[in-house]
Design an enzyme around this catalytic site. Sequence first.
Site, PDB file in Angstrom:
ATOM      1  N   HIS A 194      -9.991  -2.965  -1.339  1.00  0.00           N
ATOM      2  CA  HIS A 194      -9.201  -2.364  -2.420  1.00  0.00           C
ATOM      3  C   HIS A 194      -9.611  -2.954  -3.771  1.00  0.00           C
ATOM      4  O   HIS A 194     -10.174  -4.055  -3.830  1.00  0.00           O
ATOM      5  CB  HIS A 194      -7.707  -2.704  -2.228  1.00  0.00           C
ATOM      6  CG  HIS A 194      -7.023  -1.992  -1.102  1.00  0.00           C
ATOM      7  ND1 HIS A 194      -6.350  -2.671  -0.102  1.00  0.00           N
ATOM      8  CD2 HIS A 194      -6.879  -0.669  -0.836  1.00  0.00           C
ATOM      9  CE1 HIS A 194      -5.824  -1.778   0.734  1.00  0.00           C
ATOM     10  NE2 HIS A 194      -6.130  -0.563   0.323  1.00  0.00           N
ATOM     11  N   CYS A 239      -0.510  -7.821  -0.943  1.00  0.00           N
ATOM     12  CA  CYS A 239      -0.262  -6.768   0.056  1.00  0.00           C
ATOM     13  C   CYS A 239       1.116  -6.846   0.701  1.00  0.00           C
ATOM     14  O   CYS A 239       1.618  -5.843   1.196  1.00  0.00           O
ATOM     15  CB  CYS A 239      -1.248  -6.841   1.205  1.00  0.00           C
ATOM     16  SG  CYS A 239      -2.880  -7.285   0.758  1.00  0.00           S
ATOM     17  N   ARG A 262      -1.487   4.681   8.867  1.00  0.00           N
ATOM     18  CA  ARG A 262      -0.507   4.024   7.999  1.00  0.00           C
ATOM     19  C   ARG A 262       0.463   5.006   7.339  1.00  0.00           C
ATOM     20  O   ARG A 262       1.431   4.576   6.699  1.00  0.00           O
ATOM     21  CB  ARG A 262      -1.236   3.189   6.942  1.00  0.00           C
ATOM     22  CG  ARG A 262      -2.135   2.123   7.582  1.00  0.00           C
ATOM     23  CD  ARG A 262      -2.458   0.997   6.643  1.00  0.00           C
ATOM     24  NE  ARG A 262      -1.234   0.407   6.127  1.00  0.00           N
ATOM     25  CZ  ARG A 262      -1.185  -0.472   5.140  1.00  0.00           C
ATOM     26  NH1 ARG A 262      -2.292  -0.858   4.562  1.00  0.00           N
ATOM     27  NH2 ARG A 262      -0.024  -0.963   4.730  1.00  0.00           N
ATOM     28  N   ASP A 299       0.807  -1.225   0.000  1.00  0.00           N
ATOM     29  CA  ASP A 299       0.000   0.000   0.000  1.00  0.00           C
ATOM     30  C   ASP A 299       0.837   1.270   0.000  1.00  0.00           C
ATOM     31  O   ASP A 299       0.309   2.352  -0.240  1.00  0.00           O
ATOM     32  CB  ASP A 299      -0.953  -0.018   1.205  1.00  0.00           C
ATOM     33  CG  ASP A 299      -1.982  -1.117   1.051  1.00  0.00           C
ATOM     34  OD1 ASP A 299      -2.519  -1.250  -0.060  1.00  0.00           O
ATOM     35  OD2 ASP A 299      -2.219  -1.851   2.019  1.00  0.00           O
ATOM     36  N   ARG A 346      -9.908   4.193   0.553  1.00  0.00           N
ATOM     37  CA  ARG A 346      -8.480   4.459   0.720  1.00  0.00           C
ATOM     38  C   ARG A 346      -7.864   5.286  -0.412  1.00  0.00           C
ATOM     39  O   ARG A 346      -6.706   5.687  -0.312  1.00  0.00           O
ATOM     40  CB  ARG A 346      -7.718   3.133   0.828  1.00  0.00           C
ATOM     41  CG  ARG A 346      -8.142   2.255   1.997  1.00  0.00           C
ATOM     42  CD  ARG A 346      -7.801   2.897   3.330  1.00  0.00           C
ATOM     43  NE  ARG A 346      -8.208   2.064   4.444  1.00  0.00           N
ATOM     44  CZ  ARG A 346      -7.506   1.058   4.935  1.00  0.00           C
ATOM     45  NH1 ARG A 346      -6.332   0.756   4.391  1.00  0.00           N
ATOM     46  NH2 ARG A 346      -7.957   0.370   5.958  1.00  0.00           N
TER      47      ARG A 346
HETATM   48  C1  CIR Z   1      -5.486  -2.134   6.252  1.00  0.00           C
HETATM   49  O1  CIR Z   1      -6.693  -2.056   6.516  1.00  0.00           O
HETATM   50  O2  CIR Z   1      -4.868  -1.203   5.774  1.00  0.00           O
HETATM   51  C2  CIR Z   1      -4.783  -3.423   6.557  1.00  0.00           C
HETATM   52  N1  CIR Z   1      -5.327  -3.993   7.755  1.00  0.00           N
HETATM   53  C3  CIR Z   1      -4.871  -4.390   5.403  1.00  0.00           C
HETATM   54  C4  CIR Z   1      -4.202  -3.880   4.164  1.00  0.00           C
HETATM   55  C5  CIR Z   1      -4.230  -4.856   3.055  1.00  0.00           C
HETATM   56  N2  CIR Z   1      -3.532  -4.346   1.943  1.00  0.00           N
HETATM   57  C6  CIR Z   1      -3.825  -4.623   0.691  1.00  0.00           C
HETATM   58  O3  CIR Z   1      -4.810  -5.300   0.414  1.00  0.00           O
HETATM   59  N3  CIR Z   1      -3.084  -4.079  -0.253  1.00  0.00           N
END
Ligand code: CIR
Length: 254
Positions: A160, A247, A85, A66, A130
């Site tokens: 996402h 991810c 984040r 991300d 996001r």
């Molecule tokens: C979040 O909500 O940001 C994290 N718990 C999970 C992120 C997962 N990332 C992705 O699918 N690229």
Amino acid sequence: MLVALTRAVPQSISRCELTHLDRNPIDIELARTQHHAYEAALSDAGCRIERLPAADELPDSVFVEDTAIVLDEVAIITRPGAESRRPETPSVAAVLRKYRELIFIESPAILDGGDVLRIGRKVFVGQSTRTNAEGFRQLSAALIPFGYSVQAVTPRGCLHLKSAVTAFSDDGVVINPEWVDASTFKGMQLITVDPSESSAANVLRVRDVVLCAASFPRTAQRLRGAGVNVTMVDASELAKAEGALTCCSVIVVS
Ligand code: CIR
């Protein structure tokens, strides 16, 4: 040469962001064991693993995807949609500087790498909780000069865009059509997830290998039936943190 940037499962993972799931206890040791197996699968697929410095105080820091989008010509450092984040990005930028010129997404834009799906010279950008319209605009402005076409897509019911669709080949996608409009990908080979495996569309292609989550054997079978070289990886603990396979790495061609 391929480099896979990864980051260890942090001590604080139990405080991760959650959007669609209820909080369930995460076994950190099991999550770490599974994460090591994931790194081993990437290594077997031809990647050199480069671990970012661990960030135990940042609960979602294992989900490095991300924080950055790396293309052949440039790397984009995102501004993650979840405020918790945003401190993840400086350490990613410090490492990516070795490999690419950097472009930074700036406020008021938000953009998560999980919303960015590149297939050849086409880039699809999820408009989600996001990633906002300004995130799409800044990413487009960064990539169009390099000859990419950039298209906004609206996923629904998932975190996402790449929860709903990912590429398994140069012109093939695995997709959950309930979460994203399949007509967006017309002209490509579409493999739909098995109806009992709604989260199975997140696969990770590394050269001629496609990593699939062990929880989704029926969708993996569909891919195998289409001639795809599938490697199964158990990622069940990080799935409780809403993380999937793409991810946990940023792949850099070096
Ligand atoms: C979040 O909500 O940001 C994290 N718990 C999970 C992120 C997962 N990332 C992705 O699918 N690229």
